[in-house]
Design a protein around this motif. Structure first.
Motif, PDB file in Angstrom:
ATOM      1  N   PRO A   1      39.623  29.415  36.939  1.00  0.00           N
ATOM      2  CA  PRO A   1      38.842  30.224  37.891  1.00  0.00           C
ATOM      3  C   PRO A   1      39.202  31.711  37.834  1.00  0.00           C
ATOM      4  N   LYS A   2      40.474  32.038  37.583  1.00  0.00           N
ATOM      5  CA  LYS A   2      40.881  33.442  37.530  1.00  0.00           C
ATOM      6  C   LYS A   2      40.243  34.173  36.354  1.00  0.00           C
ATOM      7  N   GLU A   3      39.862  33.424  35.331  1.00  0.00           N
ATOM      8  CA  GLU A   3      39.273  34.020  34.129  1.00  0.00           C
ATOM      9  C   GLU A   3      37.755  34.113  34.205  1.00  0.00           C
ATOM     10  N   LEU A   4      37.182  33.651  35.308  1.00  0.00           N
ATOM     11  CA  LEU A   4      35.725  33.548  35.405  1.00  0.00           C
ATOM     12  C   LEU A   4      35.173  34.467  36.486  1.00  0.00           C
ATOM     13  N   PRO A   5      33.955  34.984  36.294  1.00  0.00           N
ATOM     14  CA  PRO A   5      33.303  35.776  37.343  1.00  0.00           C
ATOM     15  C   PRO A   5      32.850  34.863  38.487  1.00  0.00           C
ATOM     16  N   PRO A   6      32.678  35.403  39.707  1.00  0.00           N
ATOM     17  CA  PRO A   6      32.295  34.593  40.873  1.00  0.00           C
ATOM     18  C   PRO A   6      30.993  33.826  40.694  1.00  0.00           C
ATOM     19  N   GLU A   7      30.074  34.368  39.886  1.00  0.00           N
ATOM     20  CA  GLU A   7      28.767  33.706  39.757  1.00  0.00           C
ATOM     21  C   GLU A   7      28.851  32.342  39.055  1.00  0.00           C
ATOM     22  N   ILE A   8      29.973  32.067  38.391  1.00  0.00           N
ATOM     23  CA  ILE A   8      30.112  30.757  37.760  1.00  0.00           C
ATOM     24  C   ILE A   8      30.114  29.654  38.816  1.00  0.00           C
TER      25      ILE A   8
END
Length: 580
Positions: free
Chosen positions: A531-538
């Motif tokens: 999750p830390k590597e992903l943008p919020p829209e994921i």
């Protein structure tokens, strides 16, 4: 695993109370077994609030046993109390018919229709006794009907009558209402009756008072068997007692030294028992903390019987998710037996062990039970690897074992929410349930549903009895052709990515990785990205993808956890419903 004969960690409330109780017992009765007590009135279903009256002293008594000391846990069944009102919602009970018995001892009231027990009290006691046995609660039961009707308390009754003036003087300090001018019962404080009923204590006033004076004893009528009686005279020398019945008009004179059809009023009865049994520890409900309550007044009256008031905490109420405060006379409230149908005994014990008596808590019969089980499984893992806090270790120990040994447990404790989903989807088909559960962990498949029992049975019972029909899961029989045709290119791609990975990821962990990974891959990230590597829209894309799958599989926006649902539906049927 610690030896059950040894004391658990001394950081929890149970150990601290055990220390105090042992010290107090040695001061009062050195060398004798420690006596702790509970009181339960079988005036109706004995509910989960009443269970705290038992579990608090049980846990303390069990800790004392673990230390190798002798202890007695008394449960006084207040089955000689008056039948005060007809509980609502009791199967086999016609309210008008049973109202005729109001005023009789609980053991003189007929059991509900269809019951195999001889009377009202025995019917409701039986369910509680069965639940306590399942929970590993060891106790000595005392029937107050038996105690009174066989003359066990005769000397105590005569003593109370002899000292009625002293008792009346103590009670007078707390009375807020003037005495009734006519002969008959003193006005009853209904608020206290409700409070005492809610905490498991008996429900009575503090005696009858009329032109003949105050009397702490109430006869049951020799004609109608009700306690709507007034003592009109009493002679200390001869013990002759005269009374009249306000209900049927019957009157008689008896010798109290030979008479066994009556009882001390509650505010005198309770402290008398403390002295008679030598009770050192007994908790009481928060209702009793108010001036004039039974516990407070009893602390003074017990001295008349040359006894001492027990030590013990005021305990807070136990609630049920979505329900108000419980009352046994109102009926329709969950009992320990109801809870044990949907959760294992260890979990129910843990709920009472992990909270101090003065802390209120709720027992979940709704979706929260799944979160509760998740919390329990995490605790089990921490205890196993040694990372749990000492107080949590102690609470866990008190949940899973008693001084007598381990409670029976599920050999393969699969996640409760997974078992509930499987039970929901398979709707009683055990062969299908076993197929799904065996695919959860292909490297270590379960070979029989018995390995997942009794937890599986509890989860199935919860699904069948506490999940509304409109929330149950029904898998589509045929694909939703219209929805499949309407999918845009991105949605079609997401479904294709899922289908392409089914065979390789066909396990609970594999499917979890797959369904969460599809939106990541579509957005150009690795399926393993955190999750830390992903943008919020994921997260938004994942929710949209999940909703699409639920619509295609069960025709709703939500449902059981998708990995479990996919396993339950089966790979071939999933492919069909997703349009392959």
């Amino acid at each position: 695993m610690p030896n059950v004969a040894q004391s658990t960690e001394t950081t929890d409330w149970v150990s601290r109370f055990a220390d105090e109780v042992i010290e107090e017992s040695e001061r009062r009765a050195p060398g004798k077994p420690v006596v702790v007590a509970s009181g339960l009135s079988p005036s109706g279903p004995i509910h989960l609030g009443n269970l705290r009256e038992v579990m608090t002293p049980h846990l303390v008594a069990d800790e004392i046993r673990r230390r190798g000391r002798q202890v007695r846990h008394l449960i006084s069944w207040d089955d000689y109390d008056r039948y005060r009102k007809v509980p609502k919602g009791i199967a086999g009970v016609d309210e008008d018919a049973w109202a005729e018995h109001i005023g009789k001892p609980l053991t003189s009231v007929p059991a509900p229709k269809g019951s195999s027990y001889p009377n009202w009290a025995e019917h409701f006691k039986a369910a509680m006794i069965e639940s306590l046995a399942e929970m590993g609660v060891e106790f000595d039961g005392i029937s107050q009907t038996e105690q009174y009707t066989t003359g066990v308390y005769r000397e105590q009754i005569l003593h109370a009558m002899k000292h009625r003036g002293d008792i009346d003087a103590i009670l007078a300090q707390y009375r807020t209402k003037p005495k009734a001018k006519k002969q008959g019962q003193k006005p009853v404080d209904e608020a206290e009756l409700e409070a005492e009923e809610g905490s498991g204590a008996a429900s009575e006033d503090d005696g009858s008072s009329g032109s003949a004076g105050y009397f702490p004893y109430k006869p049951y009528c020799g004609n109608c068997d009700k306690d709507l009686t007034t003592v009109t005279s009493y002679d200390d020398e001869t013990t002759e007692l005269a009374y009249t019945c306000d209900e049927c008009g019957f009157a008689e004179t008896v010798r109290l030294s030979e008479f066994n059809r009556g009882k001390l009023v509650w505010k005198v009865d309770w402290p008398m028992r403390w002295a008679y049994e030598g009770v050192v520890f007994e908790p009481s409900g928060v209702d009793h903390s108010s001036p004039g309550s039974s516990f407070q007044v009893g602390g003074q009256i017990v001295g008349i019987f040359d006894g001492k008031q027990p030590i013990g905490p005021m305990y807070a109420f136990v609630g049920i998710s979505g329900m108000a405060k419980m009352s046994s006379s109102r009926g329709g409230v969950p009992t320990p037996g109801d809870a044990l149908k949907i959760m294992e005994p260890q979990i129910l014990r843990w709920l009472y062990a992990r909270r101090r008596p003065n802390q209120s808590f709720k027992i979940a019969f709704d979706q929260e039970i799944q979160r509760l089980y998740d919390e329990w499984d995490k605790l089990e893992a921490k205890v196993a690897d040694g990372s749990a806090l000492p107080a949590d270790v102690a609470a866990h120990s008190r949940a899973v074992r008693t001084a007598g040994g381990e409670l029976p447990k599920t050999s393969r404790p699969l996640p409760y929410r997974t078992l509930a989903s499987v039970a929901d989807i398979t709707a009683g088909h055990q062969d299908q349930a076993l197929r799904i559960l065996s695919e959860l962990d292909p490297a270590n498949p379960i070979g029989s549903l018995d390995e997942a029992r009794p937890r599986y049975d509890r989860a199935e019972a919860w699904i069948n009895t506490h999940v509304p029909a409109d929330q149950r899961t029904v898998v589509r029989e045929e694909p939703d052709v219209e929805l499949l045709k309407s999918l845009d290119e991105a949605s079609q791609q997401s479904v294709r990515l899922l289908l392409d990975g089914l065979a390789e990821h066909w396990s609970l962990d594999g499917l979890t990785h797959l369904v969460y990974g599809v939106p990541k891959v579509q957005a150009g990230f690795s399926a393993d990205a955190t999750p830390k590597e992903l943008p919020p829209e994921i997260k938004t894309a994942q929710r949209t993808f999940f909703a699409l799958l639920y619509h295609l599989l069960v025709g709703r926006d939500t449902g059981p956890r998708l990995p479990t649902l996919l396993l339950a539906v089966g790979q071939e049927r999933v492919r069909t419903l997703l349009g392959e």
